[in-house]
Design an enzyme around this catalytic site. Structure first.
Site, PDB file in Angstrom:
ATOM      1  N   ASN A 120      -4.478   4.254  -0.565  1.00  0.00           N
ATOM      2  CA  ASN A 120      -4.618   3.268  -1.299  1.00  0.00           C
ATOM      3  C   ASN A 120      -6.619   2.816  -1.887  1.00  0.00           C
ATOM      4  O   ASN A 120      -6.887   1.555  -1.902  1.00  0.00           O
ATOM      5  CB  ASN A 120      -4.941   1.854  -0.837  1.00  0.00           C
ATOM      6  CG  ASN A 120      -3.364   1.990  -0.086  1.00  0.00           C
ATOM      7  OD1 ASN A 120      -2.651   1.812   0.517  1.00  0.00           O
ATOM      8  ND2 ASN A 120      -2.223   2.037  -1.481  1.00  0.00           N
TER       9      ASN A 120
ATOM     10  N   GLY B 263       0.969  -1.149   0.212  1.00  0.00           N
ATOM     11  CA  GLY B 263      -0.058  -0.065  -0.095  1.00  0.00           C
ATOM     12  C   GLY B 263       0.839   0.983  -0.290  1.00  0.00           C
ATOM     13  O   GLY B 263       2.177   1.230  -0.430  1.00  0.00           O
ATOM     14  N   SER B 264       0.116   2.553   0.798  1.00  0.00           N
ATOM     15  CA  SER B 264       0.880   3.294   0.230  1.00  0.00           C
ATOM     16  C   SER B 264       0.473   4.594   1.259  1.00  0.00           C
ATOM     17  O   SER B 264      -1.051   4.892   1.116  1.00  0.00           O
ATOM     18  CB  SER B 264       1.384   3.918  -0.648  1.00  0.00           C
ATOM     19  OG  SER B 264       2.480   3.411  -1.151  1.00  0.00           O
ATOM     20  N   ASN B 265       0.862   5.836   1.174  1.00  0.00           N
ATOM     21  CA  ASN B 265       0.311   6.745   1.383  1.00  0.00           C
ATOM     22  C   ASN B 265       1.308   8.094   0.963  1.00  0.00           C
ATOM     23  O   ASN B 265       2.235   7.935   0.826  1.00  0.00           O
ATOM     24  CB  ASN B 265       0.229   7.544   2.971  1.00  0.00           C
ATOM     25  CG  ASN B 265      -0.432   6.649   4.236  1.00  0.00           C
ATOM     26  OD1 ASN B 265      -0.978   6.115   3.761  1.00  0.00           O
ATOM     27  ND2 ASN B 265       0.485   6.273   5.042  1.00  0.00           N
TER      28      ASN B 265
ATOM     29  N   PRO C 136       5.218   4.923   0.656  1.00  0.00           N
ATOM     30  CA  PRO C 136       5.297   3.436   0.448  1.00  0.00           C
ATOM     31  C   PRO C 136       5.369   2.417   1.590  1.00  0.00           C
ATOM     32  O   PRO C 136       6.235   2.273   2.718  1.00  0.00           O
ATOM     33  CB  PRO C 136       5.842   3.353  -0.870  1.00  0.00           C
ATOM     34  CG  PRO C 136       7.360   4.013  -0.364  1.00  0.00           C
ATOM     35  CD  PRO C 136       6.533   5.559   0.407  1.00  0.00           C
TER      36      PRO C 136
END
Length: 762
Positions: free
Chosen positions: A485, A216-218, A238
């Protein structure tokens, strides 16, 4: 299922398709690179051309991760069982035997040849240089930083090995999630592969469901209207695995006058995947788009190895692959396996969900199997000058496999693009073609017996059958864009992105990480870099804000309940954080929330599309049935925690660690499911939780007059080798949440007190 074993004898033990380190390989000439290493082992690589640049990348990467890359190449070649036997698993948690069969099928010689032929001269030169640089290091390696030296699987590599790794990366969002299912596909009545029990497929499905969380990630890109200095600003956070084929590596690449880019790359890739340059910074988050579709095949009543399309009976193609398996006696045996393929793609089987019986079967088509543009795409991004240029390059090539792209530039532009390789089906065909039961379970499934349900073609698309760039979400703003995400919908609530194909983006509830980010970004106050950094380092558990007040109310209403006493005491003292000194209340909260998520109708305020940032919210304790269920959920959570032996006074930092040698490094952060922006995945290992993924490479980039200013780190450190001095140094920084300046200019690099230099030529 068509698997058979043939003994190949002792000679097979001595023969390998990968050449040993000392082999007399044809070596390219005219290779040259200059490498400067700054603190924490970050290489700054300069060369006059792509071949030299790749040469420097391969050498530097081998110095830190030769053993990791060599083992991942063994995996991508389908040779794990040859070297390690049938027992054991890959870094992706696939058993060796199905892993080998899958990658032997994926990376067949004709597929590699077609992929190579599609590459640009620049990309070919990068790959050739990378292999040469890696091999040079192996020739010189003395074991000081290469703990696997002498192992038979540590071999010189070729460009084909790098292509295998690239193709493995490509299918992470598609058929790679169905490796077990592809191996298990066999006609009714055929012998079934022994490794395909129902439990194995439950694990495989769980692995598929975890994909967006573990990879996922921000990301936040801030524009001139909200940044404190009126320029762009980017946070890249990430969440990727801490080991294996998806383990990031920091590097800085320069070809004077043509390229100057710094950031992080995945193993075996001679490009920067997430990074920044003089005027631009970009990052990626795993998207919610579909990158494959399933097709339900109507089988020919006369033969379950044939299927019907528009009433015509077509034969399934049988593709044989062969692997070698090392037995307990050290001898190799040859295992042959048949993979069945339709016009749509390979057949897959998940018992009870995707069955192959006398009437139907399921095939999978992965859009990225035909994406030969991925390396060219990232190398093009590496050369982009600003947000507008980056957008043009991405929309022209359409080579991004399964991630969103967010970017900010010096001019104060903030960009979001859900521009990846997505199947294209004309909107008017979707109602008739979709299979509702499977779609409801998150599986994009279509009718295979009707040729109209094959992917549509649009001449504007870069690849036949994918959605053209003009029909994919893009948002350019001067305030901010963000993603954690979720779909494109609420990238910026002031400009909702709606009305796209369900294969691309849907208006579904956003996750707690995005709600947390938007709660911090709303308003008109100027945003400082420190604000974005603290969003990560605060380790706030956003879901606690929605649930904990009512949960503590339930505790007060049940003060005499012994089964709840320890849990309630811990929750009352908890700071709603996942910091090192946060109490055991976080452990109780996680176990409770896992159960709460399974309850129907338990939210006081369910999700409301008109109030997506504020809902769901609260626990419906005023409904007796819900109160009873919630009380039981908390009691069960408490029993689980107490059974694990966690002491009352335990801190989160005592429990969640990254083990380096004989020492444990406490790791802050927690499960992103609960709104922890600093998302960390850990698994129980004895008396502690061992980190396996989550926050990886971090960069926070601003653009002052003197050049880009970047802060960040690589959470798991540069090297995966215990003998390296850079095996744990940044992990200790991450534990203390001490982000570092990332030196970009020559002045910054040359001023580094730990500077090391090396020029390599051949």
């Amino acid at each position: 299922m068509g698997m058979r074993t043939v003994l190949t004898g002792l000679a097979g033990m001595l023969l390998g398709s990968m050449m040993p380190v000392q082999a007399d390989m044809p070596r390219p000439t005219g290779l040259a690179a200059d490498i400067r290493w700054t603190a924490y082992g970050v290489p700054h690589i300069r060369a006059k051309d792509e071949r030299g640049l790749g040469y420097g990348i391969g050498y530097a990467y081998a110095r830190d991760n030769a053993c990791l890359l060599a083992e991942e190449i063994v995996t991508a070649r389908g040779e794990r069982a040859r070297y390690f036997g049938s027992e054991g698993k890959s870094s992706a948690e696939l058993d060796n035997l199905p892993s080998d069969i899958f990658y032997a099928w994926l990376n067949q010689p004709e597929a590699l040849q077609a992929f190579w032929q599609a590459q640009t001269p620049a990309v070919r030169q990068l790959l050739e240089g990378y292999a040469a640089g890696f091999n040079r290091f192996l020739r010189e390696a003395d074991g000081k930083t290469t703990s696997c030296l002498g192992q038979p699987w540590l071999r010189a590599i070729a460009t084909d090995d790098l292509l295998r790794l690239t193709r493995r990366l490509l299918v992470e969002g598609g058929v790679g999630q169905f490796a077990d299912a592809l191996v298990a596909a066999a006609p009714p009545g055929a012998e079934k592969v022994a490794l395909s029990g129902e439990q194995a497929f439950q694990v495989a499905e769980q692995r598929r469901q975890r994909f967006r969380l573990e990879r996922g990630s921000n990301a936040i890109a801030v524009g001139s209207e909200r940044s404190a200095d009126g320029k762009g600003m980017l946070l890249a956070n990430p969440h990727f695995p801490w080991n294996g084929a998806m383990r990031f590596y920091q590097m800085h690449l320069t070809i004077p006058g043509r390229l100057d880019v710094m950031g992080a790359s995945l193993p075996g890739l001679p490009v920067v995947n997430i990074g920044f340059s003089r005027h631009l910074a970009w990052t990626h988050t795993v998207d919610t788009s579909s990158h494959f579709t399933l097709y339900r095949l109507a089988l020919d009543p006369k033969d379950p190895r044939r299927y019907l399309v528009d009433g015509r009976s077509l034969p399934l193609e049988e593709k044989s692959v062969a692997i070698e398996v090392r037995g307990a006696d050290g001898k190799l045996s040859r295992v042959e396996h048949k993979v069945y393929q339709s016009i749509y793609g390979p057949l897959v089987v998940w018992p009870g969900k995707l069955d192959w019986n006398r009437s139907e079967a399921y095939a999978l088509r992965d859009a990225n199997l035909e994406n030969t543009r991925v390396l060219q795409q990232w190398y093009s991004i590496n050369q982009a000058s600003d947000v507008a240029d980056l957008r043009r390059r991405v929309e022209a090539l359409q080579g991004i496999p399964w991630v969103n792209t967010l970017a900010a530039d010096e001019q104060g532009n903030a960009l979001y693009m859900n521009q990846s390789v997505v199947p294209y089906l004309k909107p008017e065909l979707i109602p008739a073609c979709a299979i509702p039961q499977l779609v409801a379970e998150g599986l994009p499934a279509l009718q295979g017996q009707d040729s109209r349900c094959a992917w549509s073609r649009d001449p504007a698309a870069a690849q036949a059958g994918i959605t053209p760039a003009a029909q994919l979400p893009v948002l350019l703003r001067r305030d901010f864009v963000q993603n954690s995400n979720d779909s494109a919908w609420l990238t910026n609530p002031a400009s909702p992105l709606q009305g796209f194909s369900p294969l691309v983006s849907q208006e579904k509830p956003i996750g707690p990480r995005a709600r947390y980010a938007l709660s911090r970004l709303q308003g008109k106050q100027p945003l400082e870099a420190k604000t974005l950094e603290e969003m990560v380092t605060a380790n706030h558990v956003f879901s606690a804000d929605q649930v904990l007040p009512d949960l503590l109310r339930l505790c007060r209403d049940n003060q005499g309940e012994k089964s709840l006493a320890r849990a309630c005491a811990a929750l009352a003292q908890w700071d709603r954080g996942a910091n090192l000194d946060s109490g055991s209340g976080f452990v109780y909260f996680q176990r409770f929330m896992q159960r709460f998520a399974e309850l129907d109708g338990a939210w006081k305020e369910p999700f409301d599309a008109q109030r997506p940032l504020d809902t769901p919210q609260g626990i419906a304790l005023d409904r007796p049935q819900v109160a009873t269920q919630v009380r039981q959920a908390l009691a069960d959570a408490a029993a689980e925690v107490e059974k694990s032996g966690i002491p009352d006074g335990a801190r989160w930092g005592d429990l969640q660690v990254s083990t380096r040698g004989q020492e444990r490094i406490a790791i802050p952060g927690g499960d992103g499911h609960f709104g922890v922006y600093n998302a960390i995945q850990s698994v129980r290992k004895g008396d502690h939780l061992e980190v396996v993924g989550g926050t990886s490479y971090i960069q926070l980039v601003t653009f002052p007059e003197e050049g880009p200013k970047a802060r960040g780190l690589l959470a798991f450190s540069q090297s995966s080798d215990p003998r390296s001095p850079h095996y744990r140094d940044q992990t200790e920084l991450f534990s203390r949440q001490q982000w570092q300046t990332l030196p970009f200019s020559d002045r910054q690099i040359d001023a580094d007190p730990q500077l090391q230099r090396l020029s390599i030529r051949e």
